[in-house]
Design an enzyme around this catalytic site. Structure first.
Site, PDB file in Angstrom:
ATOM      1  N   THR A  51     -23.031 -45.960  -0.306  1.00  0.00           N
ATOM      2  CA  THR A  51     -23.802 -44.826   0.221  1.00  0.00           C
ATOM      3  C   THR A  51     -22.904 -43.651   0.592  1.00  0.00           C
ATOM      4  OG1 THR A  51     -25.533 -46.276   1.030  1.00  0.00           O
ATOM      5  CG2 THR A  51     -25.345 -44.153   2.121  1.00  0.00           C
ATOM      6  N   THR A  58     -22.044 -50.493   2.471  1.00  0.00           N
ATOM      7  CA  THR A  58     -22.076 -51.290   3.699  1.00  0.00           C
ATOM      8  C   THR A  58     -22.661 -52.693   3.503  1.00  0.00           C
ATOM      9  OG1 THR A  58     -24.227 -50.393   4.313  1.00  0.00           O
ATOM     10  CG2 THR A  58     -22.285 -49.257   5.178  1.00  0.00           C
ATOM     11  N   ASP A  59     -23.495 -52.844   2.463  1.00  0.00           N
ATOM     12  CA  ASP A  59     -24.244 -54.112   2.357  1.00  0.00           C
ATOM     13  C   ASP A  59     -23.341 -55.333   2.234  1.00  0.00           C
ATOM     14  OD1 ASP A  59     -26.500 -52.607   2.526  1.00  0.00           O
ATOM     15  OD2 ASP A  59     -27.096 -52.809   0.437  1.00  0.00           O
ATOM     16  N   LYS A 115     -22.404 -56.882   9.224  1.00  0.00           N
ATOM     17  CA  LYS A 115     -23.464 -55.873   9.296  1.00  0.00           C
ATOM     18  C   LYS A 115     -24.620 -56.542  10.022  1.00  0.00           C
ATOM     19  CE  LYS A 115     -26.052 -52.503   6.592  1.00  0.00           C
ATOM     20  NZ  LYS A 115     -26.363 -51.928   5.267  1.00  0.00           N
ATOM     21  N   GLU A 151     -21.907 -90.332   8.416  1.00  0.00           N
ATOM     22  CA  GLU A 151     -21.803 -89.997   6.995  1.00  0.00           C
ATOM     23  C   GLU A 151     -23.128 -89.455   6.477  1.00  0.00           C
ATOM     24  OE1 GLU A 151     -19.987 -89.296   4.517  1.00  0.00           O
ATOM     25  OE2 GLU A 151     -18.223 -89.674   5.719  1.00  0.00           O
ATOM     26  N   TYR A 177     -31.200 -42.917  -3.056  1.00  0.00           N
ATOM     27  CA  TYR A 177     -30.087 -42.064  -3.480  1.00  0.00           C
ATOM     28  C   TYR A 177     -29.252 -42.820  -4.492  1.00  0.00           C
ATOM     29  CZ  TYR A 177     -28.487 -44.842   0.483  1.00  0.00           C
ATOM     30  OH  TYR A 177     -28.239 -45.876   1.335  1.00  0.00           O
TER      31      TYR A 177
END
Ligand code: ASP
Length: 325
Positions: free
Chosen positions: A12, A90-91, A163, A284, A25
């Site tokens: 972005t 950012t993702d 994030k 286990e 965008y």
């Protein structure tokens, strides 16, 4: 003044959309364009830009990670480069940051940043984040701390950062572990550092690798059909389970998973909880042949498991890695 390389990868921060809008965008600006749009950078450092990738971060690939790590390793060997800022969507910023944290062989600062709003939005955040990232990367105190993320005044370790908010500009946090410091104006204030192995002390060396193992994360919910594990077991080199609470799986999923781990599938058990620890199970049956991710969330456990699988398929060795990184 320090010489800081700005390595662009898209996101972005490098996108453009209709005036004022914060959605719909697309990629539009290079790393060089970004530098030109930040007033005052020349006061902080000599900056040079290079475009390494150009993607929205959900589209980043394992070979993209290798390319980025290789370029940083190459440039870090040069005496005229003092530090790095990586601009990134950012993702998936936290995964790339953790991958670099484990694979770049340098004490020179590497700071990752991005933006929640494109430069064409009303009140965009990218220019300030980039400015603050350059401030952090230029700091003498930033050396040897591993890869960091700078976002909205906060400075976070690559291992801890996440994030945590999908929409506002203060999108990142360090979860239970907190932040490493704060950036304000032309200064950075460090308050803590990671105890875990990273960068120059990491045993992972991807410099001669052309591909990474395939590892996926499977989110396990109550009453899931255990056959969902079959596809992953067939197509992946390793698996991370995002279990419930302390990493629990339903008995049916555990039983199905055990069939695959007994045949050699490497599976790591993490949790869908935001914080806490996933520990060894006592029996286990409950373990189902899995290795606990301890304090790593599923998507970071995926990064570490990929790197672990470049070296070994020995479960004890992989468990040691999860305890050290
Ligand atoms: N879709 C974008 C990306 O991760 C989101 C962002 O950068 O904020 O590339």
């Amino acid at each position: 003044m320090k010489n800081i390389m700005i390595l662009g990868t898209g996101g972005t921060i490098a996108s453009s959309g209709s005036p004022g809008a914060v959605k719909d965008y697309s990629l539009a600006f290079s790393a060089a364009d970004l530098i030109a749009s930040v007033p005052g950078l020349e006061r902080i450092a000599n900056v040079r830009a290079e475009q390494v990738l150009n993607v929205k971060s959900p589209d980043i690939t394992r070979s993209g990670w290798l390319k980025l790590a290789a370029r940083i390793n190459e440039l870090a060997a040069q005496s005229d480069v003092d530090g790095f800022v990586v601009t990134h969507g950012t993702d998936t910023m936290e995964e790339t940051a953790y991958f670099l944290h484990l694979t770049v062989k340098t004490d020179k600062p590497v700071v990752v940043t991005g933006a929640m709003r494109p430069p064409t939005a009303t009140s965009p955040d990218g220019a300030m984040n980039l400015f603050q990232a350059v401030v952090a990367a230029s700091s003498d105190e930033a050396r040897g701390r591993g890869v960091m993320v700078v976002f909205a005044d906060g400075l976070y370790g690559a291992r801890e950062v996440q994030k945590t908010v999908s929409s506002n500009v203060a999108a990142f946090g360090g979860r239970q572990f907190g932040c490493m410091g704060i950036v304000h104006g032309d200064d950075v204030f460090f308050v803590q550092q990671s105890d875990r192995r990273h960068t120059a002390r990491s045993e992972f060396d991807v410099r001669n690798l052309s591909e990474l193992p395939r590892v996926s994360v499977v989110w396990i919910s109550p009453d899931d059909d255990p056959r969902l594990l079959d596809w992953y077991a067939e197509h992946c080199d390793g698996l991370v389970l995002a279990g419930m609470g302390g990493g629990s799986l339903s008995d049916r999923c555990s039983e199905r998973l055990r069939v695959f781990t007994e045949k050699g599938l490497i599976a790591v058990r993490s949790t869908r909880c935001l914080d806490g620890v996933t520990v060894w199970q006592d029996t286990e049956d409950a373990r189902a042949g899995t290795i606990p991710a301890l304090t790593l969330p599923p998507h970071k456990a995926r990064v570490l498991l990929m790197l672990a699988l470049t070296k070994t398929r020995d479960k004890n060795e992989i468990a040691r890695m999860f305890a050290e990184y």
